[in-house]
Every structure is written in C-alpha cells, then in structure tokens.
Design a protein around this motif. Structure first.
Motif, short mmCIF file in Angstrom:
data_model
loop_
_atom_site.label_atom_id
_atom_site.label_comp_id
_atom_site.label_asym_id
_atom_site.label_seq_id
_atom_site.Cartn_x
_atom_site.Cartn_y
_atom_site.Cartn_z
N VAL A 185 0.90 -1.26 -0.03
CA VAL A 185 -0.04 0.03 0.01
C VAL A 185 0.62 1.23 0.08
N GLY A 186 1.94 1.33 0.45
CA GLY A 186 2.78 2.37 0.68
C GLY A 186 3.03 3.07 -0.89
N PRO A 187 3.56 2.59 -2.02
CA PRO A 187 3.64 3.13 -3.21
C PRO A 187 2.51 3.45 -3.79
N TYR A 188 1.14 2.81 -3.40
CA TYR A 188 0.10 3.56 -3.82
C TYR A 188 -0.26 4.74 -3.06
N LEU A 189 -0.13 4.74 -1.72
CA LEU A 189 -0.51 6.15 -1.08
C LEU A 189 0.19 7.31 -1.53
N ASP A 190 1.32 6.84 -1.86
CA ASP A 190 2.21 8.24 -2.60
C ASP A 190 1.76 8.90 -3.58
N THR A 191 0.55 8.12 -4.22
CA THR A 191 0.02 8.70 -5.50
C THR A 191 -0.94 9.50 -5.12
N LEU A 192 -1.54 9.18 -4.04
CA LEU A 192 -3.00 9.98 -3.64
C LEU A 192 -3.03 11.57 -3.60
N ASP A 193 -4.03 12.17 -3.76
CA ASP A 193 -4.13 13.67 -3.80
C ASP A 193 -4.06 13.95 -2.41
N PRO A 194 -3.19 14.90 -2.00
CA PRO A 194 -3.01 15.36 -0.67
C PRO A 194 -4.14 15.93 0.02
N ASP A 195 -5.12 16.38 -0.66
CA ASP A 195 -6.36 16.91 0.04
C ASP A 195 -7.18 15.79 0.55
N ALA A 196 -7.07 14.54 -0.09
CA ALA A 196 -7.92 13.43 0.42
C ALA A 196 -7.12 13.06 2.06
N PHE A 197 -6.09 12.97 2.34
CA PHE A 197 -5.56 12.98 3.81
C PHE A 197 -5.97 13.79 4.60
N ALA A 198 -6.27 15.16 4.20
CA ALA A 198 -6.60 16.15 5.05
C ALA A 198 -7.85 16.07 5.43
N ARG A 199 -8.96 15.26 4.95
CA ARG A 199 -10.14 14.96 5.06
C ARG A 199 -10.41 13.89 6.02
N LEU A 200 -9.51 13.23 6.31
CA LEU A 200 -9.51 12.21 7.49
C LEU A 200 -9.69 12.55 8.79
N PRO A 201 -10.24 11.98 9.85
CA PRO A 201 -9.98 12.18 11.19
C PRO A 201 -8.39 12.14 11.55
#
Length: 553
Positions: A289-305
């Motif tokens: 999952v690590g390499p895939y997490l590196d491809t995600l949009d930064p705003d997606a992380f900010a929306r998490l608790p």
C-alpha cells in the motif's frame, strides 16, 4: 415473449443458501422476470439444487461455467451475455432481494430516461440479526442525478447489486465486470457512475446483504478475507484501474473524492486489523500500500480524522509497531502512549519529532487538545499489563493508564471498573498510582460472581469500562486487553446456584481488542427461566414469570 428484467444470481459452492436467494426473486411483486443462475463451477450440491429450481419455475435458467474463475466477474459476464431482458440486476447467492425490489427500480426507469436506478441496501448481521442501512446518507431521499459529479460521495456506494441497469447502457459502453480480480464491483460501479447520463436513487430498500464480519477465515466472504495479502494486492490493483479510467475518460477532477473514499473505506478496513497482524504481514502490507499511498491527492488525507491520518502516516514511515498501537484506538478516542512537543509548541504522535514536513503535518496531534479538552471527553489509554485467575470466579488485573496530556494531578487517582450485564452495574473501585509523569498503574480484582445479572439471566457479551473521577467530573474509557492472553472459562452459580451461567473471559479478537466477558446461561436458567421470559409479552405474564424466578432463588 421477452421478460422485463433479468436477475442474475451468481453462486459457487453455496447449495444451502441458493434456494433462499432464488426464492426472493420468485416472489417479486413484479413477476415478469428472467432468472439466470450463473454457477462458477461448483463442486458441492449446487448443480443439483440449481437444476431442481429451474425445473420448478420456467423463468429460471441454469448456466454452469466449465471451470472455476475464483471471482464474481466471470459468472456475471457470462450471464449478461445470455440474458434477454432490457433491464439487468445482480444478486449473490448468500443474499436476497426485497419483495418489491424489481417493481420499485423498474418504476424509476419508466419514470425517466435513466441508465440505472439504485435503492437502499439493508445489512443484516448473521451473528446478531442486527439490521442497518448501508451508506444511509446517500440514499436518504429520492433524487435523479446527471452523473456522479453531482455527488462524488457516491463512490462509497460501490455495490453493483443495489442497482438495476438498462441493458442498452451496458451495451453502449461495453460495460462488463473485470475478470481475474476481486473487488470488481468497485471498478464496474465507478465506470457506471461516470458513464451514466443520468441515474435515479430511491430510498426504499431493495437488497438484503447478509454480513458475517467475524466468520472463520475459511468461511469468510472475499471482502472479509483481509488477512490474505492477495486480497490487499487486488484491492490496490483495482484502485489503479479506477484511477486510469478516471484519467482516460476525462473525470480526473473526481480523483480527490475517489482517493478519500479509498482512505476512509478501503484502507480503514485494513487499519482496524493491524493490531492482529504479525511483523512479516505488516511489512508486506506496507510494501503493497505504501507506493499507492504516495500517488494519492494530498487533500484526501486532510479530510480524514486525525487518528486515521496518524495510522496512514506511520505505515508510510514504516513505523509499524507504532501503527499497531495507533490502530487500537481508531474510532474510540484512545490516546497515544506518549507524545513529543517541538519548540513551537506543536505536539506529535510518539517519541520523536517527525523528520519531514509532510510527516509533521500528518502526525501533528495538537488538534486533539490532549492537555485542554474537557475532562469527560479527555483522551487516556488504559491497558491491561497482567492478567490471571484469582480465587473462585475472580480475575486479577494489572492496569496501566497513559495520560499524554498530563491531565491527571500528581498522586494516586480514584478509578473504578464498571461492568453492566443487566440494568444494574458492578462497580469495583481501585487506585491508580503514578510511576512516572503521564503514567499510572494499579491492580484490581474483578469478581464475576458479584455481577448483578437480570432475573432471567444474561446471554451476551460485555466489555468492562474504566472510569476516572476528578473534581466531581468523570471520564469513562475502554480497557484494552493483551491480544493473546489465554481464555478463562468457569461455571458461576448465581443466586445460590439457581441461575448458573458459563462465564468466559477472553480477548475481544477484533476492533480495539478490549477485555471481553461472555455469559451463557446453563441449567435451569437456560431451560426454564429464559424460555418463559421470552414467550411472555403481556405485563401480567411478565409479572408471573418474575414470581417463578423469585421462587427459584
């Protein structure tokens, strides 16, 4: 004459439940149907059952694949190829349609020119019978949307089985299920949402989804086999396919919403299991999952608790033992064991200040307000460090409380265990003494024979809670148990032996891993008192049952 709707029922080695699924289609209020049973080369009695069902109803056709595909895509696609109706639905052999599902969804199609209609899904826990609505906020009201751009949250409702599709829509776009991969629903649904000119959502339930969340590995559904690394690989591979489709089809603007769905739904399911995975599995999981997490949009992380952001980042930083610790508190307000503060007053998870700007952003827990939030909602961490049998029905516990926000004053703290198998609680006071700043320890004896059970006994599970009291305010938190302590079971004769129960103290085995106590009535409690109480409904009969119970004390 062509039927109005084809319902495709896929099955593999499920002879016991297939009749129930097919019966739910046969009793539809809209009867002009074609039913295609698509068998992924079952090796049990499924072929005989399916042929018997087809012989009973001329609307049923049986399709048997020449070899097992190992997934849902191939049997669905083969059934689509032979279906004859202008509308299609999908049903898994372990689930059911509601009686009016076809009527409701077909009516939505006939009202407007839409590509598919979708309804609510009722989840039914097979262990408890508890019912709930899947993604209720997405199906709360009737509405027609011109594409998923109008509500990207619908990425979360990725089930193909909750929908009725126009066959012309599928043919126009060559829309089939991916084969040789699990989680095919996610790609199929993402494509359908993006390609549809319009679709209608209705709030009525159309699908009954039977869920066995804690089934043994051999009996678990594909989506619940999260302990298998190939399961993780398939889920990530499907995400890559969805990402490629969004980019190629001109829907790249939806990527942040789809990435948020992956983090909040897909990754979150694995995160809750991390405390129960060994070091080798955890390292392999991070590799996948690590390499895939590196491809995600930064705003997606900010929306998490914040708690979920912490777990994601600890996996990315390969701080894997800490990821296990963080995962035990997900959704339950459990504090970290320790935090570190930088020169600017920012507070970070763990024993160090993160090295990169990104890691500092994700592991910054200042917004948890560990040192200032009101005491009843403060965050502590209570862990059992020692566990053993005591005399009789007693269990001896050593408990360590972590207070990273330094909310508790110096000195011994008033604490109590609370256990409520009925309307009344068992309360066991004890003291927590400081061993170093932010850490307290204490010992307590839990006497299960003193638990105040209802007169009819108790058949169920409870988790003791730890309550702290300070200046007239109280705080109640989870009690985390060692994940591998041996199970203790004893017969406890409540009410002088007239209400016997088998009582088991065990690790929860899932979720945060709380201390778990299970009561099972035996003897006269199971065979006389509880059956009488269950059968009476009127107040007079209830009073009579209580009198019987009282006479047996």
């Amino acid at each position: 004459m062509t039927a109005d709707v084809t319902v495709i029922v896929i099955v593999h080695n499920d002879a016991a439940r297939l009749p129930r699924a097919v019966a739910s289609v046969r009793r539809q209020t809209h009867a002009d149907l074609e039913i295609v049973i698509s068998d992924d080369h079952s090796t049990d009695d499924t072929p005989d059952v399916a042929r018997r069902l087809a012989a009973e109803d001329p609307r049923i056709r049986y399709l048997r694949l020449p070899r097992n595909s190992g997934g849902c895509g191939v049997p669905r696609n083969r059934a689509i190829a032979v279906s004859r109706a202008p509308y299609l639905m999908f049903l898994d052999s372990d689930d059911e349609l509601t009686d009016d599902a076809v009527e409701l969804l077909l009516a939505a199609h006939r009202e407007r020119d839409i590509d598919f209609a979708m309804g609510a899904v009722r989840r039914i826990r097979v262990d408890s019978g508890r019912r709930s609505t899947w993604m209720p906020h997405l199906v709360a009201e009737r509405r027609t949307l011109d594409g998923i751009g109008a509500d990207p949250r619908l990425f979360f409702e990725h089930l193909a089985t909750s929908k009725m599709y126009a066959r012309a829509f599928l043919d126009r776009h060559g829309l089939l299920f991916p084969e040789d991969i699990h989680y095919e629903d996610q790609l199929f649904s993402a494509r359908a949402y993006c390609l549809a000119r319009a679709f209608t959502i209705i709030p009525e339930p159309v699908y009954l989804w039977y869920v066995a969340p804690y089934a043994p590995p051999g009996a678990a559904s594909i989506s619940n086999r999260r302990d298998r690394l190939e399961n993780v690989r398939d889920r990530v591979r499907v995400q890559h396919l969805i990402d490629a489709f969004l980019a190629e089809s001109g829907h790249g603007a939806l990527r942040p919403d789809k990435d948020y769905k992956f983090l909040k739904h897909d990754f979150r399911m694995y995160a809750g299991d991390l405390p129960y995975r060994d070091d080798q599995w955890l390292a392999a999981f991070a590799d996948i999952v690590g390499p895939y997490l590196d491809t995600l949009d930064p705003d997606a992380f900010a929306r998490l608790p914040r708690a979920e952001r912490v777990v994601v980042q600890l996996i990315r930083d390969r701080r894997l033992p800490e990821a296990r610790l963080a995962a035990r508190g997900l959704g339950h307000g459990v504090a970290p064991r320790e935090v570190t503060t930088d020169d600017g007053g920012r507070t970070y998870w763990g024993d160090r200040i993160p090295e990169t700007d990104w890691a500092r952003r994700e592991l910054d827990v200042s917004d948890l307000e560990l040192d200032t939030r009101p005491f009843p909602s403060a965050q502590f961490r209570h862990e059992i460090t020692e566990f053993g049998p005591g005399p009789g029905a007693c269990v001896d516990l050593a408990i360590r409380t972590y207070d990273p926000g330094l909310r508790l004053p110096v000195g011994p703290q008033r604490a109590a265990l609370h256990l409520a198998p009925g309307a009344r609680r068992l309360i066991i006071p004890f003291r927590l003494c400081p061993v170093r700043p932010g850490v307290f320890e204490g010992r307590v004896r839990l006497d299960l024979a003193a638990a105040p059970l209802p007169v009819q006994g108790f058949d169920g599970v409870r988790h003791p809670l730890l309550r702290l009291t300070q200046r007239g305010l109280s705080h109640t938190g989870l009690l985390l148990a060692p994940l591998d302590f041996p199970t203790l079971t004893a017969r406890v004769d409540y009410r002088s032996g007239t209400a016997p129960h088998r009582v088991t103290v065990e690790p929860e085995g899932h979720a945060p891993g709380r201390l778990q106590i299970r009561w099972v009535p035996v003897g006269v409690t199971a065979h006389l008192i509880r059956p009488v109480v269950r059968r009476v409904a009127r107040p007079r009969l209830k009073r009579a049952a209580r009198l019987v119970a009282g006479a047996l004390r």
